[in-house]
Design a protein around this motif. Structure first.
Motif, mmCIF file in Angstrom:
data_model
loop_
_atom_site.group_PDB
_atom_site.id
_atom_site.type_symbol
_atom_site.label_atom_id
_atom_site.label_comp_id
_atom_site.label_asym_id
_atom_site.label_seq_id
_atom_site.Cartn_x
_atom_site.Cartn_y
_atom_site.Cartn_z
ATOM 1 N N ALA A 43 0.820 -1.219 0.000
ATOM 2 C CA ALA A 43 0.000 0.000 0.000
ATOM 3 C C ALA A 43 0.850 1.263 0.000
ATOM 4 O O ALA A 43 0.493 2.251 -0.644
ATOM 5 C CB ALA A 43 -0.947 -0.009 1.203
ATOM 6 N N GLU A 44 1.993 1.229 0.678
ATOM 7 C CA GLU A 44 2.859 2.414 0.754
ATOM 8 C C GLU A 44 3.401 2.820 -0.619
ATOM 9 O O GLU A 44 3.791 3.966 -0.813
ATOM 10 C CB GLU A 44 4.040 2.163 1.708
ATOM 11 C CG GLU A 44 3.647 1.885 3.130
ATOM 12 C CD GLU A 44 3.346 0.410 3.401
ATOM 13 O OE1 GLU A 44 3.054 0.082 4.567
ATOM 14 O OE2 GLU A 44 3.401 -0.409 2.465
ATOM 15 N N ASP B 47 -0.542 3.226 -3.179
ATOM 16 C CA ASP B 47 -1.421 4.372 -2.932
ATOM 17 C C ASP B 47 -0.891 5.675 -3.538
ATOM 18 O O ASP B 47 -1.660 6.406 -4.175
ATOM 19 C CB ASP B 47 -1.692 4.524 -1.434
ATOM 20 C CG ASP B 47 -2.536 3.376 -0.870
ATOM 21 O OD1 ASP B 47 -3.153 2.633 -1.676
ATOM 22 O OD2 ASP B 47 -2.582 3.226 0.353
ATOM 23 N N ALA C 255 -5.904 1.107 -6.430
ATOM 24 C CA ALA C 255 -4.480 1.243 -6.129
ATOM 25 C C ALA C 255 -3.722 -0.047 -6.425
ATOM 26 O O ALA C 255 -2.579 -0.002 -6.827
ATOM 27 C CB ALA C 255 -4.286 1.640 -4.671
ATOM 28 N N ARG C 256 -4.361 -1.185 -6.223
ATOM 29 C CA ARG C 256 -3.701 -2.458 -6.480
ATOM 30 C C ARG C 256 -4.412 -3.179 -7.601
ATOM 31 O O ARG C 256 -5.606 -3.023 -7.794
ATOM 32 C CB ARG C 256 -3.719 -3.307 -5.220
ATOM 33 C CG ARG C 256 -2.927 -2.620 -4.128
ATOM 34 C CD ARG C 256 -2.729 -3.539 -2.951
ATOM 35 N NE ARG C 256 -2.214 -2.700 -1.887
ATOM 36 C CZ ARG C 256 -2.791 -2.567 -0.715
ATOM 37 N NH1 ARG C 256 -3.867 -3.233 -0.430
ATOM 38 N NH2 ARG C 256 -2.274 -1.779 0.189
#
Length: 150
Positions: free
Chosen positions: A30-31, A34, A54-55
Motif C-alpha cells: 500500500a505504501e 497508494d 491502487a492495487r
C-alpha cells in the motif's frame, strides 16, 4: 479474439503440444501503490486508467484467464484446459522499481513529463519506507494440450 487465437494455435501445434497463455499480476504494498493511484489521475485525469484501484485485483485477472479457458474449450481442438497459479515475490530497490514501472500498464502511453511526475511521487514513497520493498506476484496461466489431428 481468444477463440480465433486458440484455433490458430491448434493449427501450428503438433498433437499433444501444449498451449500456455500466462501473465503476471503484481501487488505492490500500500505504501507504494497508494501514491501511484493518487498521482495517476492527477497527471492524466481523462485516462481510462485514472479510475483504477491502487492495487491490481487478482480476481479480475483470474476471471480473464477463466474466459480464456472457455474460449479454448469452444474450439474443440484441445483437451480440457487447466488453470495454473504460482505465487512468488521479488525485492526491489527504489531505482529498480522506477526503471521497470514505466514499462507497465498505462504508463507506456504517457508523455515523458507526465511519467516523470508519477515516478517522482512513487520514488518519494519508496524513499519514505527505506528505499526498498517486496512485491508480491502471482503468475496465472491457462493451458491446454492439443487433441489429436485437427
Amino acid at each position: 479474439d481468444p477463440v480465433a487465437g486458440a484455433v490458430k494455435a491448434a493449427r501450428i501445434l503438433r498433437p499433444d503440444g501444449r498451449l500456455a497463455i500466462f501473465g503476471h499480476v503484481y501487488e505492490p504494498p500500500a505504501e507504494v501503490a497508494d501514491p501511484f493511484a493518487a498521482a495517476y489521475p492527477r497527471v492524466m485525469p481523462d485516462s481510462p486508467f485514472s479510475n483504477q484501484p491502487a492495487r491490481r485485483p487478482l480476481d479480475t485477472y483470474q476471471a480473464g484467464y477463466a474466459k480464456l479457458a472457455e474460449a479454448i474449450r469452444q474450439t474443440e481442438r484441445f483437451k480440457e484446459p487447466e488453470q495454473w497459479r504460482f505465487d512468488w515475490e521479488r525485492h526491489y530497490t527504489r531505482d529498480q522499481w522506477l526503471e521497470l514501472l514505466p514499462t507497465t500498464g498505462g504508463l507506456t502511453q504517457l508523455p515523458p513529463d507526465k511519467t516523470a511526475d508519477i515516478l517522482d511521487a512513487v520514488g518519494a514513497a519508496i524513499d519514505s519506507i527505506g528505499g526498498r520493498f517486496t512485491m508480491l506476484y502471482t503468475t496465472l496461466a491457462t493451458t491446454a494440450v492439443r487433441a489429436g489431428a485437427s
